[in-house]
Design an enzyme around this catalytic site. Structure first.
Site, PDB file in Angstrom:
ATOM      1  N   GLU A   8       0.874  -1.186   0.000  1.00 23.53           N
ATOM      2  CA  GLU A   8       0.000   0.000   0.000  1.00 23.53           C
ATOM      3  C   GLU A   8       0.905   1.228   0.000  1.00 23.53           C
ATOM      4  O   GLU A   8       1.008   1.952   0.986  1.00 23.53           O
ATOM      5  CB  GLU A   8      -0.950   0.045   1.193  1.00 23.53           C
ATOM      6  CG  GLU A   8      -2.008   1.127   0.985  1.00 23.53           C
ATOM      7  CD  GLU A   8      -2.866   1.440   2.197  1.00 23.53           C
ATOM      8  OE1 GLU A   8      -3.066   2.649   2.483  1.00 23.53           O
ATOM      9  OE2 GLU A   8      -3.328   0.497   2.867  1.00 23.53           O
ATOM     10  N   HIS A  10       2.049   4.635  -2.226  1.00 21.30           N
ATOM     11  CA  HIS A  10       1.389   5.495  -3.197  1.00 21.30           C
ATOM     12  C   HIS A  10       2.357   6.422  -3.912  1.00 21.30           C
ATOM     13  O   HIS A  10       3.417   6.778  -3.390  1.00 21.30           O
ATOM     14  CB  HIS A  10       0.316   6.325  -2.488  1.00 21.30           C
ATOM     15  CG  HIS A  10      -0.605   5.497  -1.644  1.00 21.30           C
ATOM     16  ND1 HIS A  10      -1.515   4.630  -2.191  1.00 21.30           N
ATOM     17  CD2 HIS A  10      -0.739   5.391  -0.296  1.00 21.30           C
ATOM     18  CE1 HIS A  10      -2.186   4.023  -1.214  1.00 21.30           C
ATOM     19  NE2 HIS A  10      -1.725   4.464  -0.065  1.00 21.30           N
ATOM     20  N   HIS A 164      -9.132   0.557  -1.101  1.00 22.33           N
ATOM     21  CA  HIS A 164      -8.446   1.575  -0.317  1.00 22.33           C
ATOM     22  C   HIS A 164      -9.451   2.615   0.174  1.00 22.33           C
ATOM     23  O   HIS A 164     -10.451   2.885  -0.486  1.00 22.33           O
ATOM     24  CB  HIS A 164      -7.366   2.234  -1.174  1.00 22.33           C
ATOM     25  CG  HIS A 164      -6.534   3.233  -0.448  1.00 22.33           C
ATOM     26  ND1 HIS A 164      -6.831   4.583  -0.423  1.00 22.33           N
ATOM     27  CD2 HIS A 164      -5.401   3.077   0.283  1.00 22.33           C
ATOM     28  CE1 HIS A 164      -5.923   5.210   0.292  1.00 22.33           C
ATOM     29  NE2 HIS A 164      -5.043   4.325   0.746  1.00 22.33           N
ATOM     30  N   ASP A 287       2.347   2.304   3.907  1.00 21.10           N
ATOM     31  CA  ASP A 287       1.473   3.434   3.563  1.00 21.10           C
ATOM     32  C   ASP A 287       2.293   4.685   3.279  1.00 21.10           C
ATOM     33  O   ASP A 287       1.899   5.795   3.593  1.00 21.10           O
ATOM     34  CB  ASP A 287       0.434   3.712   4.638  1.00 21.10           C
ATOM     35  CG  ASP A 287      -0.807   4.412   4.087  1.00 21.10           C
ATOM     36  OD1 ASP A 287      -0.799   4.818   2.904  1.00 21.10           O
ATOM     37  OD2 ASP A 287      -1.787   4.565   4.840  1.00 21.10           O
TER      38      ASP A 287
END
Length: 355
Positions: A8, A10, A164, A287
Site C-alpha cells: 500500500e 502510493h 483503499h 502506507d
C-alpha cells in the site's frame, strides 16, 4: 528482516498530487508533495535502508474515484497506468504496479484492468473506495449488480483487488460536523471502507465468484475485531442477518480477504488479527508517503511474533498472492550485494534529514 514487500505504497502525478493536499497541514505539504512525486530517489533509499525489497505502487487518493465525469475518469486511469508502467519498467526488480480503475463505468474498468494485467504486467488493482458519477447524488458502491461482470473479470484474471479508503461524501458525513479530526485516517477512512467491505460480503458476490481476493489496509479497517459480533449478536432474533449471501460473514472474511499492516503499527493489533484471520492472510505494508517507512519497518522487524510468521507476513504471502516469484523479476537482494551497505544508507538518510 530483509526482503520485505510493501503493497500500500502510493505515488502521484502532477495532475493528481493536489488531491492529497488535504491530508497534511500546510507546513507539511511541501514534504508530502515531494514524497508523492518521487519514485526513484528518496523512496528507493528508504527501501534500501529498511529492508524493503519491493513496493507495489498505486495512485494517490481519491483521484479517479472523485471524478464524476465518466470519460475523464477513464482518461485519467489510462494516463496514470501508462505513467506507472513507465516507472516500473525502469526498476522492475524493485517496483510493480497496481492499476487505477474508472469504476464509474464497470465495463471500462474491466477492460482497463485486462489491459494493465495482460499488456502492462500489473499485479492487480487498487481502487480508492466508492466512486462518484455525474447524474447521481450518492456514492457508488461495488456490491451493486451492475458491477458483477467486472468482478467476473477480476476473478478470470486471477489478480487481487485492493479496496483503499476515502472519506465519505459531505452529505453523508453529518456525524463528523464539528469534529473534523475524526475524518481521514483517524476514524472515517476505516469506517467507510469497513462498511463497503461488509456490503461486498453480504451481497452474495463471493458465492458467485469464490476465487475473488480483496485486500484491506490498516490491519483490516477494524473488521478482525468485529467478526464474531457481526455474525452472532442477538442470536435469539431469527431474522438477524437476512442478507443475500449464503454463509456467515466471517467465512468470507477468512477466505476472500487479506489485510495489511499499513499505517497500523501495533503488535497487539497484529496478534489479534493473526488470531482472527491467520498469519497466511496478513501482508506487510507501510502506507508511504503518508506514513514513515522507518516506523513501519522498525516496528515490524521487532514485533513479538514467530520468525516463521514474520517471513510470511513480511514477504512470502505477497509473493504467492501477486505471483512475484517470476524469473522476470530480478531479486533486489542479489542486486544489493554490490551496492552500499544498509548502515551506510541509513547514515545517508539521517544526514539528508538533518540538512
Amino acid at each position: 528482516m530483509q526482503g520485505k514487500i510493501a503493497l500500500e505504497e502510493h505515488f502521484a502525478m502532477e495532475g493528481t498530487v493536489q488531491d492529497s493536499a488535504g491530508f497534511a497541514p500546510a507546513e507539511d505539504w511541501i514534504e508530502l508533495k515531494a514524497r508523492l512525486l518521487d519514485i526513484h530517489d528518496r523512496r528507493l533509499a528508504e527501501m534500501d535502508a529498511y529492508g524493503i525489497e519491493m513496493m507495489l505502487l498505486s495512485l494517490n487518493a481519491p483521484a479517479v474515484q472523485a471524478i464524476a465525469d465518466r470519460n475523464r475518469a477513464i482518461d485519467l486511469s489510462r494516463r496514470a497506468n501508462d505513467f506507472l508502467a513507465e516507472q516500473v519498467a525502469r526498476r522492475p526488480d524493485r517496483f510493480q504496479g497496481l492499476a487505477a480503475l474508472p469504476m464509474q463505468d464497470p465495463d471500462a474498468a474491466a477492460r482497463e484492468l485486462d489491459r494493465c494485467v495482460s499488456d502492462l504486467g500489473f499485479r492487480g488493482a487498487l481502487v480508492n473506495g466508492f466512486s462518484e458519477l455525474a447524474g447521481t447524488d450518492h456514492a457508488i458502491y461495488y456490491d451493486r449488480k451492475e458491477f458483477w461482470p467486472f468482478w467476473s473479470e477480476v476473478e478470470r484474471l486471477g489478480v487481487p483487488f485492493y479496496l483503499h479508503p476515502r472519506n465519505p461524501l459531505a452529505k453523508d458525513a453529518a456525524i463528523y460536523e464539528g469534529h473534523r479530526w475524526l475524518l481521514g485516517p483517524t476514524w472515517a477512512f476505516g469506517q467507510e471502507t469497513a462498511v463497503h467491505a461488509l456490503r461486498l460480503m453480504g451481497s452474495g458476490l463471493f458465492d458467485a465468484y469464490p476465487r475473488l481476493q480483496i485486500i484491506l489496509g490498516h490491519m483490516g479497517e477494524g473488521l478482525p475485531y468485529s467478526m464474531w459480533r457481526v455474525d452472532n449478536h442477538n442470536k435469539w432474533m431469527r431474522t438477524q442477518n437476512a442478507y443475500p449471501a449464503r454463509r456467515k460473514i466471517a467465512d468470507y472474511f477468512r477466505e476472500n480477504f487479506y489485510i495489511t499492516t499499513s499505517g497500523n503499527f501495533r503488535t497487539q493489533a497484529l496478534i489479534d488479527a493473526m488470531l482472527e484471520i491467520g498469519a497466511d492472510r496478513i501482508l506487510f505494508s507501510a502506507d508511504w508517503p503518508f506514513e514513515n517507512i522507518d516506523h513501519a519497518a522498525d516496528w515490524f522487524d521487532a514485533a513479538t511474533i514467530s520468525e516463521g510468521d514474520r517471513l510470511k507476513i513480511g514477504r512470502d504471502n505477497a509473493r504467492a498472492l501477486f505471483g512475484l516469484g517470476d524469473a522476470s523479476i530480478q531479486s533486489a537482494a542479489e542486486q544489493k550485494m554490490s551496492s552500499i551497505s544498509m548502515e551506510e544508507t541509513r547514515e545517508h538518510l539521517v544526514r539528508n534529514r538533518r540538512a
